[in-house]
Scaffold this motif. Sequence first.
Motif, PDB file in Angstrom:
ATOM      1  N   MET A  15      40.109  -1.984  37.522  1.00 19.03           N
ATOM      2  CA  MET A  15      40.376  -3.290  38.161  1.00 19.03           C
ATOM      3  C   MET A  15      39.071  -3.925  38.652  1.00 19.03           C
ATOM      4  O   MET A  15      38.878  -5.128  38.539  1.00 19.03           O
ATOM      5  N   ASN A  16      38.171  -3.102  39.221  1.00 19.14           N
ATOM      6  CA  ASN A  16      36.894  -3.649  39.703  1.00 19.14           C
ATOM      7  C   ASN A  16      36.062  -4.185  38.550  1.00 19.14           C
ATOM      8  O   ASN A  16      35.424  -5.222  38.656  1.00 19.14           O
ATOM      9  N   GLU A  17      36.059  -3.456  37.454  1.00 23.52           N
ATOM     10  CA  GLU A  17      35.228  -3.865  36.325  1.00 23.52           C
ATOM     11  C   GLU A  17      35.737  -5.156  35.689  1.00 23.52           C
ATOM     12  O   GLU A  17      34.953  -6.050  35.384  1.00 23.52           O
ATOM     13  N   ILE A  18      37.044  -5.263  35.520  1.00 22.41           N
ATOM     14  CA  ILE A  18      37.556  -6.461  34.824  1.00 22.41           C
ATOM     15  C   ILE A  18      37.295  -7.708  35.666  1.00 22.41           C
ATOM     16  O   ILE A  18      37.058  -8.794  35.144  1.00 22.41           O
ATOM     17  N   ALA A  19      37.250  -7.506  36.998  1.00 23.04           N
ATOM     18  CA  ALA A  19      36.973  -8.647  37.881  1.00 23.04           C
ATOM     19  C   ALA A  19      35.558  -9.186  37.669  1.00 23.04           C
ATOM     20  O   ALA A  19      35.280 -10.342  37.954  1.00 23.04           O
ATOM     21  N   THR A  20      34.660  -8.326  37.149  1.00 19.72           N
ATOM     22  CA  THR A  20      33.262  -8.770  36.973  1.00 19.72           C
ATOM     23  C   THR A  20      33.004  -9.316  35.562  1.00 19.72           C
ATOM     24  O   THR A  20      31.887  -9.716  35.257  1.00 19.72           O
ATOM     25  N   ILE A  21      34.018  -9.266  34.703  1.00 24.53           N
ATOM     26  CA  ILE A  21      33.790  -9.748  33.327  1.00 24.53           C
ATOM     27  C   ILE A  21      33.933 -11.268  33.300  1.00 24.53           C
ATOM     28  O   ILE A  21      35.030 -11.810  33.424  1.00 24.53           O
TER      29      ILE A  21
END
Length: 271
Positions: free
Chosen positions: A240-246
């Motif tokens: 979830m954290n990673e997709i927020a930064t894409i």
Amino acid sequence: MEDKEFSDIIALISRQTGIIPRESHKSGILNFIEKRKKEIDLGGLDYYNYIILNKSELDILLNNATVNETYFFREEAQFSLLKTKLLPELQSKLGTSPVKIWSAAASSGEEIYSLYLLASSLGIKTECIATDINTSVLEKCESGTYKANSVKAVDGAKFNYLLSPYFTQNKAVQIPKEICAKIERNKINLSKPESIFPKNVNLVFIRNVFVYFTVEMRKAILQKIVDDSLAPDGYIFLSMNEIATIDSTIIPKGLEKCSDGNVFYFHKKVT
Ligand SMILES: C[S@@+](CC[C@H](N)C(=O)[O-])C[C@H]1O[C@@H](n2cnc3c(N)ncnc32)[C@H](O)[C@@H]1O
């Protein structure tokens, strides 16, 4: 250790894996190197030059330079969405063909067994592949033997009932050999353009590894998954954290970012 020796080794790790270690991560790598240098005869070389002349040492370094933190049913909201919606939908589209699932930075395998056990509990046939750059974690995946700290009491707890047949003493887990044998395992380096990714995958889990890569590397890997790996109508899950930064500028054409409640994921459009 000399600053130059250490910075050369960090640069080598980054060239080989795409990983840009943060300070806390660097101190773990430094501890490993200090320990390793006492175990081997460097023959007068520094550790960097020793690795350059002894290729097998590179794998030993890389196996000790990755962060392998993982646990069963991590980010359980994603597993809830798979259970109630995405896996049943995939199965009905695929008919009698198995749902092909790839855990692309699998670490010791808790993620791929979570996916396998969930799908099996729904009566859904799967073909499961676990890959990682680190060969020692893949061996652990093969053994199916886990300590109790791979099972969490909060995140993941909703699905721990799927592990209950396999609990041994003190909530450790032993996945039966027949299940372990169903998981294909391979060493794949995500950061290398020449790496061969599994084909025609319906569900890619690539979680908690983008965090170590540059934006350019994330973009290149997403593009390669879409081009080489993901079947039409397939899904990609990051953490979830990673997709927020894409950022939308690095999302490949043909891939849409979707959400269901607070769960975000990518879907490859059918053309
Ligand atoms: C923190 S673990 C994530 C495990 C699991 N996906 C999860 O989310 O719980 C990150 C994994 O990425 C792997 N990794 C790091 N760089 C990689 C690369 N270039 N190619 C493939 N795997 C890599 C590491 O070896 C490690 O096992």
